[in-house]
Design a protein around this motif. Structure first.
Motif, PDB file in Angstrom:
ATOM      1  N   ASN A 144       0.796  -1.225   0.000  1.00  0.00           N
ATOM      2  CA  ASN A 144       0.000   0.000   0.000  1.00  0.00           C
ATOM      3  C   ASN A 144       0.830   1.278   0.000  1.00  0.00           C
ATOM      4  OD1 ASN A 144       0.822   0.234   2.744  1.00  0.00           O
ATOM      5  ND2 ASN A 144      -0.991  -0.897   3.430  1.00  0.00           N
ATOM      6  N   THR A 145       2.168   1.134   0.075  1.00  0.00           N
ATOM      7  CA  THR A 145       3.036   2.310   0.164  1.00  0.00           C
ATOM      8  C   THR A 145       4.309   2.102  -0.648  1.00  0.00           C
ATOM      9  OG1 THR A 145       2.221   2.730   2.412  1.00  0.00           O
ATOM     10  CG2 THR A 145       4.257   3.843   1.745  1.00  0.00           C
ATOM     11  N   VAL A 146       4.627   3.074  -1.502  1.00  0.00           N
ATOM     12  CA  VAL A 146       5.903   3.040  -2.224  1.00  0.00           C
ATOM     13  C   VAL A 146       6.587   4.386  -2.088  1.00  0.00           C
ATOM     14  CG1 VAL A 146       5.163   1.272  -3.875  1.00  0.00           C
ATOM     15  CG2 VAL A 146       4.880   3.687  -4.454  1.00  0.00           C
ATOM     16  N   CYS A 147       7.905   4.346  -1.945  1.00  0.00           N
ATOM     17  CA  CYS A 147       8.750   5.544  -1.920  1.00  0.00           C
ATOM     18  C   CYS A 147       9.813   5.325  -2.998  1.00  0.00           C
ATOM     19  CB  CYS A 147       9.381   5.738  -0.544  1.00  0.00           C
ATOM     20  SG  CYS A 147       8.207   5.844   0.826  1.00  0.00           S
ATOM     21  N   TRP A 148       9.477   5.660  -4.226  1.00  0.00           N
ATOM     22  CA  TRP A 148      10.290   5.279  -5.375  1.00  0.00           C
ATOM     23  C   TRP A 148      10.825   6.496  -6.122  1.00  0.00           C
ATOM     24  CZ3 TRP A 148       7.170   0.862  -8.279  1.00  0.00           C
ATOM     25  CH2 TRP A 148       7.111  -0.269  -7.448  1.00  0.00           C
ATOM     26  N   VAL A 149      11.842   6.252  -6.933  1.00  0.00           N
ATOM     27  CA  VAL A 149      12.300   7.291  -7.845  1.00  0.00           C
ATOM     28  C   VAL A 149      11.260   7.438  -8.951  1.00  0.00           C
ATOM     29  CG1 VAL A 149      14.748   6.910  -7.363  1.00  0.00           C
ATOM     30  CG2 VAL A 149      13.650   5.654  -9.236  1.00  0.00           C
ATOM     31  N   VAL A 150      11.210   8.609  -9.543  1.00  0.00           N
ATOM     32  CA  VAL A 150      10.190   8.906 -10.546  1.00  0.00           C
ATOM     33  C   VAL A 150      10.263   7.958 -11.740  1.00  0.00           C
ATOM     34  CG1 VAL A 150       9.438  10.646 -12.232  1.00  0.00           C
ATOM     35  CG2 VAL A 150       9.973  11.323  -9.883  1.00  0.00           C
ATOM     36  N   SER A 151      11.477   7.620 -12.167  1.00  0.00           N
ATOM     37  CA  SER A 151      11.629   6.772 -13.353  1.00  0.00           C
ATOM     38  C   SER A 151      10.966   5.409 -13.169  1.00  0.00           C
ATOM     39  CB  SER A 151      13.107   6.599 -13.699  1.00  0.00           C
ATOM     40  OG  SER A 151      13.818   6.034 -12.604  1.00  0.00           O
ATOM     41  N   ALA A 152      10.949   4.879 -11.954  1.00  0.00           N
ATOM     42  CA  ALA A 152      10.297   3.591 -11.706  1.00  0.00           C
ATOM     43  C   ALA A 152       8.785   3.701 -11.849  1.00  0.00           C
ATOM     44  CB  ALA A 152      10.657   3.081 -10.314  1.00  0.00           C
ATOM     45  N   LEU A 153       8.231   4.831 -11.421  1.00  0.00           N
ATOM     46  CA  LEU A 153       6.790   5.036 -11.528  1.00  0.00           C
ATOM     47  C   LEU A 153       6.375   5.284 -12.976  1.00  0.00           C
ATOM     48  CD1 LEU A 153       6.362   7.340  -8.406  1.00  0.00           C
ATOM     49  CD2 LEU A 153       5.608   4.967  -8.600  1.00  0.00           C
ATOM     50  N   THR A 154       7.142   6.103 -13.684  1.00  0.00           N
ATOM     51  CA  THR A 154       6.774   6.409 -15.074  1.00  0.00           C
ATOM     52  C   THR A 154       6.956   5.203 -15.981  1.00  0.00           C
ATOM     53  OG1 THR A 154       8.997   7.298 -15.502  1.00  0.00           O
ATOM     54  CG2 THR A 154       7.288   8.863 -14.839  1.00  0.00           C
ATOM     55  N   MET A 155       7.863   4.311 -15.628  1.00  0.00           N
ATOM     56  CA  MET A 155       8.026   3.083 -16.405  1.00  0.00           C
ATOM     57  C   MET A 155       6.724   2.290 -16.419  1.00  0.00           C
ATOM     58  SD  MET A 155       8.437  -0.442 -16.112  1.00  0.00           S
ATOM     59  CE  MET A 155       8.760  -0.582 -14.363  1.00  0.00           C
ATOM     60  N   ILE A 156       6.000   2.310 -15.323  1.00  0.00           N
ATOM     61  CA  ILE A 156       4.730   1.582 -15.246  1.00  0.00           C
ATOM     62  C   ILE A 156       3.663   2.270 -16.083  1.00  0.00           C
ATOM     63  CG2 ILE A 156       2.870   0.875 -13.699  1.00  0.00           C
ATOM     64  CD1 ILE A 156       4.958   0.583 -11.485  1.00  0.00           C
ATOM     65  N   SER A 157       3.503   3.565 -15.890  1.00  0.00           N
ATOM     66  CA  SER A 157       2.409   4.270 -16.564  1.00  0.00           C
ATOM     67  C   SER A 157       2.665   4.477 -18.048  1.00  0.00           C
ATOM     68  CB  SER A 157       2.167   5.622 -15.885  1.00  0.00           C
ATOM     69  OG  SER A 157       3.362   6.393 -15.835  1.00  0.00           O
ATOM     70  N   ALA A 158       3.921   4.666 -18.446  1.00  0.00           N
ATOM     71  CA  ALA A 158       4.220   4.971 -19.851  1.00  0.00           C
ATOM     72  C   ALA A 158       3.948   3.804 -20.785  1.00  0.00           C
ATOM     73  CB  ALA A 158       5.677   5.417 -19.983  1.00  0.00           C
ATOM     74  N   PHE A 159       3.947   2.601 -20.261  1.00  0.00           N
ATOM     75  CA  PHE A 159       3.741   1.424 -21.101  1.00  0.00           C
ATOM     76  C   PHE A 159       2.290   0.929 -21.088  1.00  0.00           C
ATOM     77  CE2 PHE A 159       8.313   1.401 -20.689  1.00  0.00           C
ATOM     78  CZ  PHE A 159       8.736   0.984 -21.956  1.00  0.00           C
ATOM     79  N   GLY A 160       1.383   1.763 -20.621  1.00  0.00           N
ATOM     80  CA  GLY A 160      -0.028   1.404 -20.650  1.00  0.00           C
ATOM     81  C   GLY A 160      -0.397   0.267 -19.721  1.00  0.00           C
ATOM     82  N   THR A 161       0.388   0.089 -18.675  1.00  0.00           N
ATOM     83  CA  THR A 161       0.170  -1.025 -17.750  1.00  0.00           C
ATOM     84  C   THR A 161      -1.219  -0.984 -17.116  1.00  0.00           C
ATOM     85  OG1 THR A 161       2.541  -1.002 -17.250  1.00  0.00           O
ATOM     86  CG2 THR A 161       1.107  -2.208 -15.728  1.00  0.00           C
ATOM     87  N   PHE A 162      -1.685   0.225 -16.801  1.00  0.00           N
ATOM     88  CA  PHE A 162      -2.948   0.349 -16.084  1.00  0.00           C
ATOM     89  C   PHE A 162      -4.151  -0.073 -16.922  1.00  0.00           C
ATOM     90  CE2 PHE A 162      -0.692   3.879 -13.572  1.00  0.00           C
ATOM     91  CZ  PHE A 162      -0.205   2.946 -12.658  1.00  0.00           C
ATOM     92  N   GLN A 163      -3.952  -0.231 -18.227  1.00  0.00           N
ATOM     93  CA  GLN A 163      -5.032  -0.747 -19.064  1.00  0.00           C
ATOM     94  C   GLN A 163      -5.218  -2.256 -18.846  1.00  0.00           C
ATOM     95  OE1 GLN A 163      -4.284   0.409 -23.149  1.00  0.00           O
ATOM     96  NE2 GLN A 163      -3.742   2.509 -22.542  1.00  0.00           N
ATOM     97  N   THR A 164      -4.180  -2.884 -18.303  1.00  0.00           N
ATOM     98  CA  THR A 164      -4.209  -4.325 -18.048  1.00  0.00           C
ATOM     99  C   THR A 164      -4.438  -4.647 -16.585  1.00  0.00           C
ATOM    100  OG1 THR A 164      -2.697  -4.704 -19.895  1.00  0.00           O
ATOM    101  CG2 THR A 164      -2.890  -6.472 -18.271  1.00  0.00           C
ATOM    102  N   ILE A 165      -3.766  -3.913 -15.719  1.00  0.00           N
ATOM    103  CA  ILE A 165      -3.816  -4.191 -14.278  1.00  0.00           C
ATOM    104  C   ILE A 165      -3.544  -2.916 -13.507  1.00  0.00           C
ATOM    105  CG2 ILE A 165      -1.367  -4.847 -14.201  1.00  0.00           C
ATOM    106  CD1 ILE A 165      -2.112  -6.953 -12.085  1.00  0.00           C
ATOM    107  N   LYS A 166      -4.165  -2.791 -12.340  1.00  0.00           N
ATOM    108  CA  LYS A 166      -3.970  -1.625 -11.486  1.00  0.00           C
ATOM    109  C   LYS A 166      -3.500  -2.065 -10.099  1.00  0.00           C
ATOM    110  CE  LYS A 166      -7.665   0.967 -13.776  1.00  0.00           C
ATOM    111  NZ  LYS A 166      -8.958   1.677 -13.587  1.00  0.00           N
ATOM    112  N   PRO A 167      -2.725  -1.222  -9.422  1.00  0.00           N
ATOM    113  CA  PRO A 167      -2.330  -1.538  -8.036  1.00  0.00           C
ATOM    114  C   PRO A 167      -3.557  -1.453  -7.131  1.00  0.00           C
ATOM    115  CG  PRO A 167      -0.927   0.184  -8.998  1.00  0.00           C
ATOM    116  CD  PRO A 167      -2.116   0.040  -9.883  1.00  0.00           C
ATOM    117  N   GLU A 168      -4.023  -2.572  -6.669  1.00  0.00           N
ATOM    118  CA  GLU A 168      -5.291  -2.617  -5.934  1.00  0.00           C
ATOM    119  C   GLU A 168      -5.214  -2.021  -4.534  1.00  0.00           C
ATOM    120  OE1 GLU A 168      -6.756  -6.585  -5.881  1.00  0.00           O
ATOM    121  OE2 GLU A 168      -6.434  -6.916  -8.032  1.00  0.00           O
ATOM    122  N   TYR A 169      -4.050  -2.061  -3.922  1.00  0.00           N
ATOM    123  CA  TYR A 169      -3.943  -1.667  -2.518  1.00  0.00           C
ATOM    124  C   TYR A 169      -3.151  -0.375  -2.310  1.00  0.00           C
ATOM    125  CZ  TYR A 169      -5.361  -6.532  -2.081  1.00  0.00           C
ATOM    126  OH  TYR A 169      -6.037  -7.736  -2.208  1.00  0.00           O
TER     127      TYR A 169
END
Length: 311
Positions: A241-266
């Motif tokens: 339920n909690t992440v403290c990440w660098v921006v590049s790790a977060l944008t890697m997820i969103s830039a590839f359309g990941t949320f169209q397939t799966i979302k972080p539920e918690y």
């Protein structure tokens, strides 16, 4: 509260001894195991008369690495983390600068450790973690401890010159963790997913709040950051339920359309730093997780870790 980071561990092992504290995809360690193994490592160093000196921790990214950190602190010493990802020239610089007499390694790093220009003792984690505890000696070490005693030295990136070692003491780390925890509202239900290398000070955001609250930290396999769908599956599997990440790790997820397939539920708390979050990617995250909090953290290693928190 005693101004010693190990006070967090002393307190939580009484409250939640059997709860998993630190884990990866294969194994986890309870607070009881963290407590006992770290005190065994502290005893090992004490038995050799090693006190208030640096100890290099050269291990794979693993929960045991974190336990080794605590063991070094229990001995009244301070840890200096290095990693196989580092260039040999950087490792040589660190070893020359800190002049440690002990390196703690694991089976996968022991052979490389033997190739270093190092005249001290190379010890294996799994062996020294079985050292019978000397409770009296460890208690005496704690009684003599000061809040200004260093607990670690990390080396800067060297982007503006030669990398330099920066020490942090008990008081500075505790002050940082107390403030960060209040702002981000960590508690015993917090489940972290660690992304940053353990030789960066940024990992403090997960390590010490886990001890303070009896939370849980999962170390994310590095390979998953090349497969964003599998990465989110990992977060969901472990109810992160909690992440403290660098921006590049977060944008890697969103830039590839990941949320169209799966979302972080918690996922409910997202803290980020290191660089500007591109607005397009930030909006994707906000749209996907409208109930989550997003916090921008910024600051240099010397402070320690960060000094500015923007909600």
């Amino acid at each position: 509260m005693e101004l010693n980071v190990l006070s967090y561990l002393d307190n939580i092992v009484k409250k939640a001894p059997d709860k998993v504290a630190f884990a990866n995809e294969k194994e986890g360690f309870t607070f009881r195991e963290v407590y006992t193994q770290s005190r065994s490592i502290g005893t090992y160093l004490h038995n050799r008369g090693y006190y208030r000196k640096p100890v290099v921790v050269f291990m794979d990214k693993h929960p045991k690495t974190i336990l080794a950190f605590f063991g070094v602190i229990a001995a009244g010493c301070f840890y200096v983390p290095i990693d196989e990802e580092m260039p040999q020239s950087r490792i040589d610089l660190i070893l020359e600068n800190c002049k440690a007499e002990y390196i703690i390694c694991d089976e996968s790093t022991r052979e490389k450790a033997k190739s270093f220009h190092f005249d001290g003792t190379i010890c294996l984690y799994d062996e020294i973690a079985e050292t019978p505890e000397n409770a009296k000696a460890l208690s005496e070490i704690r009684q003599k401890a000061l809040d200004i005693d260093p607990i670690y030295i990390v080396f800067t990136s060297g982007s503006t010159g030669v990398p330099k070692g920066v020490a942090a003491c008990h008081r500075s780390v505790i002050d940082y963790i107390e403030q960060l925890s209040e702002v981000l509202q960590f508690d015993e239900n917090t489940v972290f997913a660690n992304q940053t290398p353990l030789y960066f000070d940024a990992c403090l955001k997960e390590i010490y709040p886990t001890l303070k609250f009896g939370a849980t930290t999962y170390i994310v396999p590095k390979s998953l950051f090349m497969f964003p769908v599998k990465l989110v599956e990992f977060l969901n599997e472990h109810k992160v339920n909690t992440v403290c990440w660098v921006v590049s790790a977060l944008t890697m997820i969103s830039a590839f359309g990941t949320f169209q397939t799966i979302k972080p539920e918690y996922l409910r708390t997202i803290a980020f730093g290191s660089e500007v979050f591109p607005m397009k990617q930030f909006r994707i995250w906000r749209k996907t997780l409208p109930e989550a909090s997003f916090t921008n953290l910024y600051g240099p290693t010397e402070e320690p870790v960060c000094a500015v928190i923007i909600i």
